[in-house]
Scaffold this motif. Sequence first.
Motif, PDB file in Angstrom:
ATOM      1  N   ILE A   1      -3.676 -32.778  -3.134  1.00  0.00           N
ATOM      2  CA  ILE A   1      -2.391 -32.401  -2.529  1.00  0.00           C
ATOM      3  C   ILE A   1      -2.693 -31.582  -1.285  1.00  0.00           C
ATOM      4  CG2 ILE A   1      -0.224 -31.140  -2.820  1.00  0.00           C
ATOM      5  CD1 ILE A   1      -0.383 -31.693  -5.799  1.00  0.00           C
ATOM      6  N   ASN A   2      -2.189 -32.024  -0.144  1.00  0.00           N
ATOM      7  CA  ASN A   2      -2.470 -31.377   1.128  1.00  0.00           C
ATOM      8  C   ASN A   2      -1.156 -30.998   1.802  1.00  0.00           C
ATOM      9  OD1 ASN A   2      -3.463 -30.483   3.545  1.00  0.00           O
ATOM     10  ND2 ASN A   2      -4.513 -32.368   4.093  1.00  0.00           N
ATOM     11  N   LYS A   3      -0.894 -29.678   1.862  1.00  0.00           N
ATOM     12  CA  LYS A   3       0.356 -29.160   2.431  1.00  0.00           C
ATOM     13  C   LYS A   3       1.574 -29.777   1.749  1.00  0.00           C
ATOM     14  CE  LYS A   3      -1.641 -28.155   6.969  1.00  0.00           C
ATOM     15  NZ  LYS A   3      -1.584 -28.394   8.428  1.00  0.00           N
TER      16      LYS A   3
ATOM     17  N   VAL B   1       1.767 -32.627   0.272  1.00  0.00           N
ATOM     18  CA  VAL B   1       1.774 -34.091   0.281  1.00  0.00           C
ATOM     19  C   VAL B   1       0.718 -34.613  -0.681  1.00  0.00           C
ATOM     20  CG1 VAL B   1       1.473 -36.155   1.687  1.00  0.00           C
ATOM     21  CG2 VAL B   1       2.558 -34.126   2.672  1.00  0.00           C
TER      22      VAL B   1
ATOM     23  N   ASP C   1      -1.884 -37.143  -2.055  1.00  0.00           N
ATOM     24  CA  ASP C   1      -2.739 -38.206  -1.512  1.00  0.00           C
ATOM     25  C   ASP C   1      -2.977 -39.242  -2.604  1.00  0.00           C
ATOM     26  OD1 ASP C   1      -4.685 -39.824  -0.386  1.00  0.00           O
ATOM     27  OD2 ASP C   1      -5.706 -38.173   0.609  1.00  0.00           O
TER      28      ASP C   1
ATOM     29  N   SER D   1       5.832 -29.574  -6.814  1.00  0.00           N
ATOM     30  CA  SER D   1       6.541 -29.098  -5.623  1.00  0.00           C
ATOM     31  C   SER D   1       6.243 -27.635  -5.317  1.00  0.00           C
ATOM     32  CB  SER D   1       8.047 -29.284  -5.797  1.00  0.00           C
ATOM     33  OG  SER D   1       8.527 -28.515  -6.897  1.00  0.00           O
TER      34      SER D   1
END
Length: 236
Positions: free
Chosen positions: A95-97, A99, A101, A128
């Motif tokens: 999870i990147n920022k 988002v 993957d 979230s």
Amino acid sequence: MIIILLRTFILYLAVLFAIRIMGKGELSKMDPFQMVVLFMIAELAALPMSSPSISLFHGLSALFALMFLEVFISWICTKSERLDKFFSGGPSVLINKGVIDTRELSSLRISISDLTEQLRLKNISSISDLDYAILERNGDLSVIPKQEKKPLTREDLSRQNPAGQRLPKILISDGTLYHKNLEEYHQTEEHFKKELAAFDIKEYQQVFLCFYDEASKIHVYPRSADGLVTERKRTR
């Protein structure tokens, strides 16, 4: 029977000695390279122990050869980022920022159910709530919650408009510059050298550790003759 007992005692001491030589750091990492070495050491010790027909000398020779190989490779990995990544792999950002993957999840064969289960073990109830989730080289999952989901600190109270956090990145480790991490912060090497000059740093070899924190603030820890490294403040 006595011979088997003696061989077992000798091999036990040899394995214990090998693990002590490898050091606590190797046991704490437990990445694929370290796991393979430990499995092979166990197998090399078990064969002469259970089979008197196998030479004890050959078993010990193979065991100590593997120990020295592991120590040598671990040492050169501290000097080369490429070799370290080749032998031990690298962390995977799931999870990147905020988002997810999905390609990374698919390549690692991790389902959303697996991910949410691991997050619950980290006391994260919802995806979230996260800025980052990183699968480390040893298989452990590291999580960084969003700024508003973190416990409040004094530093947060002193900020009127807290900036969005970024994933901390190591820029220099033991004198080696991590070019890829520098590029992720959209920094040129020339500008980075100017930042180091503010800390009286002229060469990368003078630095033991340098990194950007979540607020993109640079931290520099120069080498020390006594082995005790402290952060250096800007000189100008």
